[in-house]
Design an enzyme around this catalytic site. Structure first.
Site, PDB file in Angstrom:
ATOM      1  N   CYS A   1      66.350   6.730  17.918  1.00  0.00           N
ATOM      2  CA  CYS A   1      65.496   7.669  17.191  1.00  0.00           C
ATOM      3  C   CYS A   1      64.044   7.256  17.323  1.00  0.00           C
ATOM      4  O   CYS A   1      63.149   8.072  17.188  1.00  0.00           O
ATOM      5  CB  CYS A   1      65.910   7.733  15.729  1.00  0.00           C
ATOM      6  SG  CYS A   1      65.882   6.123  14.943  1.00  0.00           S
TER       7      CYS A   1
ATOM      8  N   GLU B   1      68.050  10.353   7.533  1.00  0.00           N
ATOM      9  CA  GLU B   1      67.141   9.913   8.598  1.00  0.00           C
ATOM     10  C   GLU B   1      67.532  10.667   9.860  1.00  0.00           C
ATOM     11  O   GLU B   1      68.694  10.630  10.270  1.00  0.00           O
ATOM     12  CB  GLU B   1      67.253   8.407   8.828  1.00  0.00           C
ATOM     13  CG  GLU B   1      66.650   7.567   7.715  1.00  0.00           C
ATOM     14  CD  GLU B   1      65.199   7.874   7.442  1.00  0.00           C
ATOM     15  OE1 GLU B   1      64.490   8.330   8.363  1.00  0.00           O
ATOM     16  OE2 GLU B   1      64.774   7.698   6.293  1.00  0.00           O
TER      17      GLU B   1
END
Ligand code: NAD
Length: 454
Positions: free
Chosen positions: A262, A228
């Site tokens: 993020c 990720e």
């Protein structure tokens, strides 16, 4: 000897950790110990794993105040968000504590003949986890909990700026989990790569450049891997959205925890006239409290390093500065004021890269289709948000925005840990994490065919 050092970003002279890096051989030895421990752990039964994860949740919950203070001090996360992260970590442990009792396969009729076909999932062995510093407890645990629940042992390589948090977590889990079932190996790139080389399954979260290197190395040796990575998340604001409410939501998504998520909003695209939204955003960003992360009213704390702060201040050049772009007066730490720019030239840094700080670019599009195309014009595809009361527009966005997650009338930030989490394009590689999806990732499936001997 290489030392892993972490500083308090609000008071950089305050050093939290100065611990020796594990080194390549140290990591490989930890993986071997974990592999030996994983066999008994996997065979020890569902009840034992469930009880251990429940006990782990208790320990983290009981240490909640102390852990929240440590998160504030080590990574500069505002205390209100830090408390939220601890609560989430506890909930994740409790969620995965139920999973050992779930089915691990399914039973089928053979296509021809009498007998039985069944599938069975089994753990890989050692899960190598490489994590970033920005969610120093929740990310390690949202990887470790499903790995442990399915019978793997875990070796965790935390990001250097969050080493004290990871070491404290290991202390809390000591005695709750059997020896060597959960090990923290402090270090940097060398230790990360050693873990990729040694582990049986690898889960990475961090920047896109490092994630690609991790994926390449793991893939070359045939190790299952998920990564990720970064985001350049867009918020699309339609003309029917309530301007004040949306601006307040977006300001927090841009500058909460100094934009170091993020999922932070990095681009805001107004459909139609951007004027009212621009004014409301400037006011909303101004209204956010920037300062000491230990203050419960603070929304935007310091950045993780002086370099990260300088990158934010440099990123405004070339555009029109609407607010921020400066170091706030009177603060010692690595702070940058919440920043908004518009009128960016084509190919500007904010359109091509993730700038990990409290900064966003405002632009406008004449219609929704153009806004969707603009949102998808970047390399990353983690999450997007759309702000509107128009159901048809919301559904069109949910179908057509090229991101792994789409939020309607909700900020890009915020994660529901019981659903699959991940992005598209450069944001993610491999299977999703969190929710039930994680249980598949941390296991291999075997199909068994049994036909009658007669
Ligand atoms: P980073 O990529 O610098 O580091 C991540 C981890 O990789 C750290 O543990 C680091 O020590 C390790 N590492 C560094 N070089 C390595 C190498 N060559 N081989 C193996 N491991 C190596 O990221 P960071 O600064 O810690 O975190 C910020 C980044 O993480 C941002 O880009 C952010 O978007 C991303 N992030 C993504 C998600 C997500 O779920 N998509 C969540 C949080 C953060």
């Amino acid at each position: 000897m290489t030392l892993v050092v972490s500083h308090n970003p609000a008071r950089p002279a305050d050093i939290l950790t100065e611990t020796p890096a594990t080194g390549r051989q140290g990591v490989l030895a930890a993986v071997e110990r974990a592999r030996a421990a994983s066999r008994l752990w996997a065979q020890g039964g569902a009840a034992r794993r469930a009880a251990a994860l429940h006990a782990a949740a208790e320990r983290v919950e009981q240490a909640g105040d102390e852990l929240a203070a440590l998160v504030v001090r080590e990574v500069g996360k505002p205390i209100t968000e830090a408390r939220g992260e601890i609560a989430r970590a506890v909930a994740i442990l409790r969620y995965y504590a139920q999973q050992p009792y779930d089915p691990v396969g399914s039973v089928h009729e053979p296509a021809a003949g009498a007998g039985l076909l069944f599938t069975r999932r089994a753990p890989h062995g050692v899960a190598g986890l490489i994590t970033p510093w920005n969610f120093p407890l929740a990310i390690p645990l949202w990887k470790a909990a499903p790995a442990l629940a399915t019978g793997n042992a875990v070796v965790l390589k935390p990001a250097p700026p969050a080493t004290a948090c990871a070491l404290r977590l290991a202390e809390l889990l000591d005695g709750v989990l059997p020896e060597s079932v959960f090990t923290v190996v402090p270090g940097g790139a060398e230790e990360g790569m050693a873990l990729v080389d040694g582990a049986d399954v690898v889960s990475f979260t961090g920047s896109t450049a490092v994630g690609r290197a991790v994926v390449q190395a793991a893939t070359a040796s045939g190790t299952p891997v998920q990564a990720e990575m970064g985001g350049q998340n867009a918020a699309l604001v339609l003309p029917d959205a309530d301007v004040e409410t949306t601006a307040a939501q977006l300001a927090a998504a841009v500058a909460g925890f100094a934009g170091q998520k993020c999922t932070a909003t990095k681009r805001i695209i107004a459909v139609g006239d951007p004027g009212p939204l621009r004014d409301a955003l400037i006011s909303a960003l101004h209204a956010l409290r920037t300062g000491d992360p230990a203050d419960p009213d603070t929304v935007c704390g310091p950045l993780i390093s002086a370099a990260a702060r300088d990158a934010v201040l440099a990123a405004v050049s070339g555009g029109r500065l609407l607010t921020g772009g400066v170091r706030p007066a009177g603060l010692d730490g690595w702070y940058a004021a919440p920043t908004l720019v518009d009128r960016l030239p084509e190919g500007h840094l904010l359109a091509t890269e993730e700038v990990f700080g409290p900064i966003a670019a405002l632009s406008s599009a004449p219609d929704l289709d153009t806004a969707i195309a603009c949102a998808g014009s970047v390399a990353h595809g983690l999450v997007s948000s759309v702000h509107t009361a128009d159901l048809d527009a919301a559904l069109r966005c949910a179908d057509r925005l090229a991101t792994g997650m789409v939020k309607v009338n909700a900020p890009t930030t915020g994660v529901d840990f019981h659903l699959p989490f991940g992005g598209e394009k450069a944001s993610s590689h491999g299977p999703r994490e969190q929710g039930k999806a994680a249980l598949d990732f941390y296991t291999r499936t075997r199909t068994v065919t049994m036909l009658s001997a007669a």
